[in-house]
Design a protein around this motif. Structure first.
Motif, PDB file in Angstrom:
ATOM      1  N   TRP A 149     -13.592 -49.394  19.756  1.00  0.00           N
ATOM      2  CA  TRP A 149     -12.449 -49.592  20.656  1.00  0.00           C
ATOM      3  C   TRP A 149     -12.723 -50.711  21.653  1.00  0.00           C
ATOM      4  N   LEU A 150     -13.972 -50.826  22.106  1.00  0.00           N
ATOM      5  CA  LEU A 150     -14.316 -51.898  23.028  1.00  0.00           C
ATOM      6  C   LEU A 150     -14.212 -53.257  22.338  1.00  0.00           C
ATOM      7  N   LEU A 151     -14.711 -53.348  21.107  1.00  0.00           N
ATOM      8  CA  LEU A 151     -14.717 -54.611  20.372  1.00  0.00           C
ATOM      9  C   LEU A 151     -13.315 -55.055  19.962  1.00  0.00           C
ATOM     10  N   SER A 152     -12.453 -54.091  19.640  1.00  0.00           N
ATOM     11  CA  SER A 152     -11.102 -54.423  19.165  1.00  0.00           C
ATOM     12  C   SER A 152     -10.122 -54.695  20.293  1.00  0.00           C
ATOM     13  N   GLY A 153     -10.517 -54.386  21.526  1.00  0.00           N
ATOM     14  CA  GLY A 153      -9.598 -54.531  22.654  1.00  0.00           C
ATOM     15  C   GLY A 153      -8.777 -53.287  22.926  1.00  0.00           C
ATOM     16  N   GLN A 154      -8.966 -52.248  22.103  1.00  0.00           N
ATOM     17  CA  GLN A 154      -8.189 -51.024  22.283  1.00  0.00           C
ATOM     18  C   GLN A 154      -8.514 -50.364  23.617  1.00  0.00           C
ATOM     19  N   ALA A 155      -9.776 -50.376  24.009  1.00  0.00           N
ATOM     20  CA  ALA A 155     -10.161 -49.763  25.289  1.00  0.00           C
ATOM     21  C   ALA A 155      -9.486 -50.470  26.452  1.00  0.00           C
ATOM     22  N   ASP A 156      -9.384 -51.787  26.390  1.00  0.00           N
ATOM     23  CA  ASP A 156      -8.697 -52.538  27.447  1.00  0.00           C
ATOM     24  C   ASP A 156      -7.226 -52.165  27.514  1.00  0.00           C
ATOM     25  N   ARG A 157      -6.613 -52.030  26.339  1.00  0.00           N
ATOM     26  CA  ARG A 157      -5.185 -51.663  26.316  1.00  0.00           C
ATOM     27  C   ARG A 157      -4.962 -50.274  26.887  1.00  0.00           C
ATOM     28  N   MET A 158      -5.864 -49.344  26.575  1.00  0.00           N
ATOM     29  CA  MET A 158      -5.758 -47.989  27.126  1.00  0.00           C
ATOM     30  C   MET A 158      -5.926 -48.005  28.648  1.00  0.00           C
ATOM     31  N   LEU A 159      -6.882 -48.801  29.137  1.00  0.00           N
ATOM     32  CA  LEU A 159      -7.103 -48.898  30.571  1.00  0.00           C
ATOM     33  C   LEU A 159      -5.880 -49.488  31.269  1.00  0.00           C
ATOM     34  N   LEU A 160      -5.299 -50.529  30.682  1.00  0.00           N
ATOM     35  CA  LEU A 160      -4.106 -51.147  31.273  1.00  0.00           C
ATOM     36  C   LEU A 160      -2.939 -50.163  31.305  1.00  0.00           C
ATOM     37  N   GLN A 161      -2.814 -49.340  30.258  1.00  0.00           N
ATOM     38  CA  GLN A 161      -1.746 -48.340  30.234  1.00  0.00           C
ATOM     39  C   GLN A 161      -1.960 -47.296  31.319  1.00  0.00           C
ATOM     40  N   GLN A 162      -3.227 -46.889  31.533  1.00  0.00           N
ATOM     41  CA  GLN A 162      -3.532 -45.958  32.621  1.00  0.00           C
ATOM     42  C   GLN A 162      -3.107 -46.548  33.956  1.00  0.00           C
ATOM     43  N   ARG A 163      -3.466 -47.795  34.185  1.00  0.00           N
ATOM     44  CA  ARG A 163      -3.127 -48.447  35.449  1.00  0.00           C
ATOM     45  C   ARG A 163      -1.605 -48.529  35.643  1.00  0.00           C
ATOM     46  N   LYS A 164      -0.905 -48.891  34.589  1.00  0.00           N
ATOM     47  CA  LYS A 164       0.553 -49.031  34.675  1.00  0.00           C
ATOM     48  C   LYS A 164       1.206 -47.697  35.031  1.00  0.00           C
ATOM     49  N   THR A 165       0.820 -46.641  34.324  1.00  0.00           N
ATOM     50  CA  THR A 165       1.422 -45.332  34.579  1.00  0.00           C
ATOM     51  C   THR A 165       1.045 -44.814  35.961  1.00  0.00           C
ATOM     52  N   LEU A 166      -0.182 -45.048  36.387  1.00  0.00           N
ATOM     53  CA  LEU A 166      -0.595 -44.597  37.711  1.00  0.00           C
ATOM     54  C   LEU A 166       0.140 -45.351  38.814  1.00  0.00           C
ATOM     55  N   ARG A 167       0.481 -46.621  38.581  1.00  0.00           N
ATOM     56  CA  ARG A 167       1.306 -47.347  39.556  1.00  0.00           C
ATOM     57  C   ARG A 167       2.673 -46.688  39.684  1.00  0.00           C
ATOM     58  N   GLU A 168       3.257 -46.328  38.549  1.00  0.00           N
ATOM     59  CA  GLU A 168       4.561 -45.659  38.565  1.00  0.00           C
ATOM     60  C   GLU A 168       4.471 -44.322  39.293  1.00  0.00           C
ATOM     61  N   ARG A 169       3.413 -43.594  39.033  1.00  0.00           N
ATOM     62  CA  ARG A 169       3.281 -42.268  39.646  1.00  0.00           C
ATOM     63  C   ARG A 169       2.935 -42.371  41.130  1.00  0.00           C
ATOM     64  N   GLY A 170       2.182 -43.402  41.489  1.00  0.00           N
ATOM     65  CA  GLY A 170       1.914 -43.629  42.903  1.00  0.00           C
ATOM     66  C   GLY A 170       3.191 -43.917  43.666  1.00  0.00           C
ATOM     67  N   ALA A 171       4.119 -44.646  43.023  1.00  0.00           N
ATOM     68  CA  ALA A 171       5.416 -44.929  43.656  1.00  0.00           C
ATOM     69  C   ALA A 171       6.218 -43.645  43.830  1.00  0.00           C
TER      70      ALA A 171
END
Length: 462
Positions: free
Chosen positions: A345-367
């Protein structure tokens, strides 16, 4: 106060005989949950022993889980909920409730990512068979190189393969770190309000916690220095980024001040950084500032998948041998297949995409959090999985938790996070990452707002 005359066995040290007698009396129902034991002086006079013997016996009984000591109030037979942190657990989904109880990662569909990673592994003849055998205590060099390269992209210059060890998640990493530091049976320093998993481990490992005073940035340097001047300590556990539960994040100057004190008093720091990658902007990790003073704990649970149970530790060189012994003694190795899956997942970029999705959803929930509770003193850091809510004067923590439960919403009371005898404030932790979706979070926050705006229902006792 209970009138109780213990029956001693006559075998072994007096304090152990008394501790065993307490345990037997609890098991046989002679001592009931919540009952107060005789004072140290009263029982010492009754048995004709020293007060020190009673003190040691009560301490032994507390280690065994039979009793709990309350500062200024005495020693009591432990109730099931007498030590709240020991009841910390992952609550299973219940359609009748909305949990804001635990910092679980945002739900994501991982089936395709899992399938792609496994297909990549199966494409290499013999690779799966190799991963199903025993591996070295700290994983394959190629796996450690992959993880370190990924961490370096997020600012970890100290992430070097020779410093990296794997663990079964950060909780296991904490256990291994305590073992490697030789903290078993000792007293360690921590923030006054701390991660409940530390309290659970301390109970099992016979570790005493000394909770230190905090402010809006976390641990106070003055409190740390005072403790070091008055006691002999070797280990400090703390969470400098999005502290659990208060959300405090230390400034760079505070981190440097804390580390200078740790250098002066020769403390090893266990840095819990499980939330460290979630905020887009944050100060450097403690391990970046003092790599030979800090054991750094990280995990892929919060930003990729909790079910992988994969964490990592950056370990000072002088603790490598001790950490290797801790891993071998507890599990021999960390599952090679899970490490390799994560590396894919780290090599394919999947881990980065999962992390970005976490950040995006947490921004929405923080709002959402700020929309509903912004006019209260709710404390929240961008990217955090949880918020800290000091309660209005008319609410007490336990009463508020009971009220939310009655309305089908679960929150965590402050008493779950109080280290040892550290005073528990009237506050609750709200885990905005726990609900399955934003709609559920919105509904739960509305319930909290309505309760905060109301008066608690009086509980009459006759």
């Amino acid at each position: 106060m209970t009138i109780w005359n213990p029956q001693l066995s006559g075998q072994g040290p007096l304090y152990r005989q008394l501790a065993q007698a307490i345990g037997q009396a609890v098991e046989q129902g002679e001592l009931q949950p919540g009952q107060r034991l005789p004072t140290h002086r009263a029982l010492a006079d009754r048995l004709g022993v020293t007060v020190g013997t009673i003190t040691r016996a009560y301490s032994e009984a507390e280690h065994q889980g039979w009793v709990t000591a309350r500062v200024g109030a005495g020693t009591y037979v432990r109730e099931e909920t007498g030590e709240p942190a020991l009841n910390w657990h992952i609550r299973q989904p219940d359609p009748s409730r909305i949990e804001l109880w635990q910092n679980l990662p945002i739900l994501q569909d991982r089936e395709n990512a899992f399938r792609d990673a496994m297909e990549q592994l199966l494409a290499t003849p013999g690779r799966i068979n190799a991963l199903m055998e025993y591996s070295s205590v700290n994983g394959e060099l190629s796996q450690r190189e992959t993880v370190c390269h990924w961490l370096s992209q997020y600012g970890f210059s100290t992430a070097q393969p020779e410093r990296l060890f794997f663990s079964f998640g950060a909780q296991n990493g904490l256990l291994l770190s305590l073992m490697a530091c030789g903290a078993v049976g000792e007293t360690i320093l921590c923030e006054g309000l701390t991660y409940p998993g530390l309290s659970t481990l301390s109970h099992s490992l016979r570790i005493q916690l000394k909770g230190l005073t905090m402010d809006e940035e976390g641990l106070l340097p003055q409190a740390l220095e005072k403790a070091c001047q008055t006691g002999n300590y070797r280990t400090l556990y703390l969470t400098p980024t999005i502290q659990n539960p208060t959300t405090a994040t230390m400034s760079l100057s505070r981190r440097e001040e804390i580390l200078a004190l740790c250098e002066r008093y020769q403390l090893t720091v266990i840095e819990d950084d499980v939330h460290g990658l979630l905020p887009e902007i944050r100060p450097p990790a403690l391990v970046e500032l003092a790599p030979e003073r800090v054991i750094h704990l990280g995990s892929f649970a919060k930003n990729t998948s909790a079910g992988l149970r994969l964490g990592y530790m950056l370990v000072p060189a002088h603790l490598h041998a001790a950490m290797s012994i801790a891993v071998r003694g507890s599990s021999w190795m960390i599952t090679p297949l899970m490490i390799e899956l994560t590396c894919q997942w780290l090599l394919s970029g999947q881990a980065d995409r999962m992390l970005l999705q976490q950040r995006k959803t947490l921004r929405e929930r923080g709002a959402l959090l700020r929309h509903h509770l912004g006019h209260y003193q709710v404390q929240y850091q961008e990217g955090g999985m949880h918020a800290w809510l000091p309660l209005p004067a008319h609410w007490r923590s336990q009463a508020f938790v009971q009220a939310t439960n009655q309305h089908g919403v679960g929150v965590a009371g402050a008493e779950l996070f109080a280290a040892a005898h550290y005073p528990s404030p009237q506050a609750v932790r709200i885990s905005i990452s726990h609900p399955a979706d934003n709609i559920s979070l919105d509904k739960a926050l509305r319930v909290l707002r309505q309760l905060l705006d109301s008066e608690p229902t009086p509980q009459w006792v006759i």
